[in-house]
Scaffold this motif. Structure first.
Motif, short mmCIF file in Angstrom:
data_model
loop_
_atom_site.label_atom_id
_atom_site.label_comp_id
_atom_site.label_asym_id
_atom_site.label_seq_id
_atom_site.Cartn_x
_atom_site.Cartn_y
_atom_site.Cartn_z
N GLU A 46 -1.20 -5.15 1.99
CA GLU A 46 -2.60 -5.58 2.37
C GLU A 46 -2.73 -6.52 3.62
O GLU A 46 -3.38 -6.20 4.34
CB GLU A 46 -3.07 -6.51 1.36
CG GLU A 46 -3.86 -5.46 0.02
CD GLU A 46 -4.15 -6.47 -0.93
OE1 GLU A 46 -5.49 -6.68 -1.08
OE2 GLU A 46 -3.34 -7.17 -1.53
N ARG B 257 -5.55 2.83 -2.16
CA ARG B 257 -6.56 2.09 -1.49
C ARG B 257 -6.74 0.77 -2.15
O ARG B 257 -6.41 0.38 -3.40
CB ARG B 257 -8.01 2.79 -2.14
CG ARG B 257 -8.45 4.16 -1.68
CD ARG B 257 -9.49 4.50 -2.39
NE ARG B 257 -10.02 5.72 -1.82
CZ ARG B 257 -10.97 6.03 -1.10
NH1 ARG B 257 -11.87 4.89 -0.86
NH2 ARG B 257 -11.31 7.20 -0.47
N THR B 258 -7.26 -0.13 -1.25
CA THR B 258 -7.79 -1.63 -1.80
C THR B 258 -9.37 -1.24 -1.50
O THR B 258 -9.90 -0.40 -1.08
CB THR B 258 -7.23 -2.61 -1.11
OG1 THR B 258 -7.63 -2.56 0.39
CG2 THR B 258 -5.62 -2.57 -1.02
N THR B 259 -9.84 -2.80 -1.52
CA THR B 259 -11.27 -2.45 -1.40
C THR B 259 -11.64 -1.84 -0.05
O THR B 259 -12.70 -1.25 0.50
CB THR B 259 -12.27 -3.83 -1.68
OG1 THR B 259 -11.25 -4.86 -1.05
CG2 THR B 259 -12.29 -4.03 -2.98
N LEU C 42 0.81 -1.36 -0.12
CA LEU C 42 0.06 -0.09 -0.04
C LEU C 42 0.93 1.22 0.09
O LEU C 42 0.43 2.36 -0.38
CB LEU C 42 -0.75 0.06 1.21
CG LEU C 42 -1.69 -1.26 1.47
CD1 LEU C 42 -2.52 -0.99 2.77
CD2 LEU C 42 -3.03 -1.07 0.21
#
Ligand SMILES: NC(=O)c1ccc[n+]([C@@H]2O[C@H](COP(=O)([O-])OP(=O)(O)OC[C@H]3O[C@@H](n4cnc5c(N)ncnc54)[C@H](O)[C@@H]3O)[C@@H](O)[C@H]2O)c1
Lengths: 341, 324
Positions: free
Chosen positions: A257, B198-200, A153
């Motif tokens: 993540e 961002r991810t979900t 990220l």
């Protein structure tokens, strides 16, 4: 791990040090002295420059010409950055393979001339990025490449140190060093990001701090974007006070993540309270990455292999540092053109 | 000891935090209302408070209304309470836009009620002590600040927090704390640049602020970690000194081996045994309301921080540096 190479019947490598300004000079000398199969010919400044430093048991030559007459197989360039070009050209012409301190030059033009000189002479040029040889960072790279933490990220990186102007004033001289904190520290983290992800830096935004009375920036924060879209920051500030327990640190946090990697390659230390120092100091008990770097350099010379860190690695990181200056002047993002070589 | 009758709107993470703090302050009268009567009843039961099934009645019966509702409801709630002539404590951010924020301030002034925006970071002991030292000149002229605030996605990353239109997004919701702090200790900001990924369910942002003094600030902020992990840090550098602090440092009491800790739905920093910043903040607000003395954090501070946060968000969206 004391032998530079495992190959049988190797010849003794003759090594010389050109320029003595860099803080790493003394460390390199003490490592070279312990390596079997290595003959440290000696050290020299540029011709006509008398050295103010001496190193026990190491011959000091009157100048680079006299030292290069001894036909070193390999040289380590430790001069002030602005003189790298002259010394690299001289060493290349003398047929010596080169390990050059970072940043490799103060301008891209000098850097390209250095590359041409090495290419013409058929000698290797290696950029001194010791952190690539650090065990912690090698593990970090492996973890990232395995991909078990998912997408990255973002990365926060800091390479802080004390302000060198009190002990190694040339680092804060705009002519000799080409700048201040940005020139000094940006390249290490930049190189690690490139190396982790096998990609280049595309964009650079930087804000720099120039305190009154300083001829160079003493603080700087960069946000860079890699070709893979990853955003990473670099804090290159000389922001640790003079009595900090160590020169500074290089740390990063890689936020992924599925987890975060908190990386502090200099974390293995003891806190030493002694009468020689007014404040406690941190003493490392980790393997010295400079030693592994020198071994890898000498092995590449011995075995006629390409250098483990290249000129291009030095050039690309210099581009990023120079872009930081442009960005801070325009107040906007700088895009780096990745010209091929 | 305060004599205020306190009515809380909301029964989520902040309502619980405030309820606990009001209890610690031993208020004589404490009640809450939420559209979700069940969670409101549970909370009220745990902390000993009345439950109202009607907001207007709660507002009527108390001296001060403590708004712990999602950010997109702050405007409406503040307007309603101001009209009813009651003082207001409202969670940060004040609103989703500076225009809304100014309108809320205006309405409170017109109605003759006071408005306190709960910028709680200023009451965290380490941040407070660091700011005191910096503002007293112990660090000399400030040069470079680093501020970190990274936790996990609130409610698993699927609630109103995840919708920028409702929460303002991570910059307006969470980076706001550190933006306000940077403004407090290093003064006005003239230019910002930021990146956001961002991810979900996750969001992760970094920003660089340039202050008019020439100082620069780096802020890292995220709803990015795994559930339960929340880390903050500060590093303030002036030409005469350095202050370092990180939440990674061991706490004042440690139970080993680690037992499983309760994980809330919304990431909140661990609180030292010595001092709960939420309690100290509400104590300060109650004291000011009772004595008529000024709040340490003004509504103008809240709007100023929001304004910079909106510039940071716009930079993250456009990929350009933004002048403030
Ligand atoms: N100061 C801090 O440390 C901090 C931390 C987290 C949140 N906050 C702020 O506090 C406020 C409340 O946040 P929270 O963490 O308590 O949120 P939450 O989601 O945990 O709770 C929200 C509450 O509002 C109620 N609600 C009423 N109408 C609603 C609607 N239309 N949609 C959704 N919920 C509704 C919910 O029932 C719930 O009780 C926000 O403004 C937030 O930015 C501050």
């Amino acid at each position: 791990m004391n032998a530079p190479v495992n190959a049988p019947a190797r010849r003794v490598l003759k090594v010389a040090i050109l320029g003595l300004a860099h803080v790493h000079t003394e460390g390199y000398i003490s490592i070279l002295k312990t390596l079997p199969g290595v003959e440290l010919l000696g050290c020299a400044e540029r011709d006509g420059i008398a050295s103010s430093r001496t190193f026990e048991g190491v011959k000091m030559f009157s100048g680079v010409t006299a030292l290069l007459e001894q036909r070193p197989d390999a040289v380590i360039i430790c001069s002030e950055t602005v003189f790298h070009r002259e010394l690299v050209e001289r060493a290349a012409r003398a047929g010596a393979h080169i390990l050059c301190e970072k940043p490799i030059a103060t301008t891209l033009e000098d850097a390209r001339i250095m590359q041409d000189a090495c290419h013409t002479a058929g000698v290797n040029f290696m950029t001194a990025f010791p952190m690539r040889f650090d065990i912690t960072l090698q593990h970090t790279r492996q973890t990232l490449q395995e991909g078990s933490l998912g997408a990255v990220l973002g990365i926060v990186g800091v390479n802080h140190s004390i302000n060198p102007s009190s002990h190694d004033a040339w680092f804060a001289d705009p002519i000799l060093a080409g700048g201040g904190a940005v020139m000094d520290h940006t390249v290490h983290l930049t190189d690690l990001y490139r190396w982790f992800f096998k990609t280049e830096i595309l964009e650079v935004y930087a804000a720099l701090g120039h305190p009154l009375g300083s001829s160079v920036e003493t603080s700087g924060i960069l946000l860079v974007t890699l070709e893979n879209g990853l955003h990473a920051s670099i804090d290159c500030s000389w922001s640790r006070p003079a009595h900090y327990p160590r020169w500074g640190h290089l740390k990063m946090e890689i936020v992924c993540e599925k987890g975060v990697l908190v990386v502090d390659p200099f974390a293995d230390h003891l806190t030493l309270f002694d009468t020689a120092n007014p404040a406690p100091t941190w003493v490392s008990f980790a393997p010295d990455p400079n030693r592994a770097m020198l071994l890898a350099f000498l092995e590449s010379v011995q075995k006629h292999l390409p250098p483990p860190v290249t000129w291009l690695d030095g050039y690309r990181t210099l581009q990023v540092a120079l872009s930081a200056y442009t960005s801070s002047q325009t107040g906007q993002l700088e895009r780096i053109t990745s010209q091929e070589f | 000891m305060t004599h205020l009758r306190v009515g809380i709107l909301g029964s989520g993470a902040m309502a619980q935090t405030h309820l606990r703090a009001w209890r610690a302050l031993d208020v004589p009268w404490l009640a809450l209302h939420d559209r979700n009567l069940e969670t409101a009843t549970d909370l009220a039961h745990t902390y000993g408070a009345k439950v109202y099934d009607n907001a207007a009645e709660l507002i009527r019966d108390c001296d001060v209304v403590d708004i712990c509702l999602p950010t997109f409801l702050h405007l409406e709630a503040v307007m309603q309470v101001a009209l009813a002539g009651k003082h207001i404590i409202c969670e940060k951010p004040i609103a989703l836009s500076t225009k809304e924020g100014m309108a809320m301030i205006q309405s409170c002034e017109t109605a003759g009620v006071r408005l306190y925006i709960a910028m709680v970071l200023r009451f965290f002991p380490m941040y407070r002590r660091a700011a005191e030292l910096a503002l007293a000149g112990k660090l000399g002229t400030l040069q470079v600040l680093r501020l970190k605030r990274v936790g996990f996605p609130p409610h698993g990353g699927t609630s109103w927090f995840a919708d920028d239109a409702l929460s303002g997004g991570i910059v307006v919701d969470m980076m706001l704390h550190d933006i306000d702090y940077a403004l407090w200790v290093a003064g006005d900001v003239v230019r910002v640049f930021a990146r956001l990924t961002r991810t979900t369910t996750q969001q992760y942002a970094q920003a660089i602020l340039t202050h008019s003094s020439g100082a620069i600030t780096h802020i890292e902020c995220g709803w990015a970690y795994q559930n339960g992990l929340f880390r903050t840090a500060l590093d303030l550098v002036g030409d005469a000194g350095l202050l370092e602090w990180s939440s990674d440092a061991p706490p004042s009491s440690l139970r080993l081996p680690n037992t499983v800790e309760m994980i809330g739905a919304v990431p909140l920093p661990a609180i030292s045994a010595a001092s709960d910043p939420y309690t100290m903040q509400l104590q300060h607000a109650a004291h000011c309301l009772e004595t008529g003395s000024p709040f340490e954090v003004t509504t103008q501070d809240a709007v100023r921080a929001l304004n910079v946060a909106l510039a940071v968000r716009s930079s993250a969206l456009s990929g350009r540096a933004v002048m403030v």
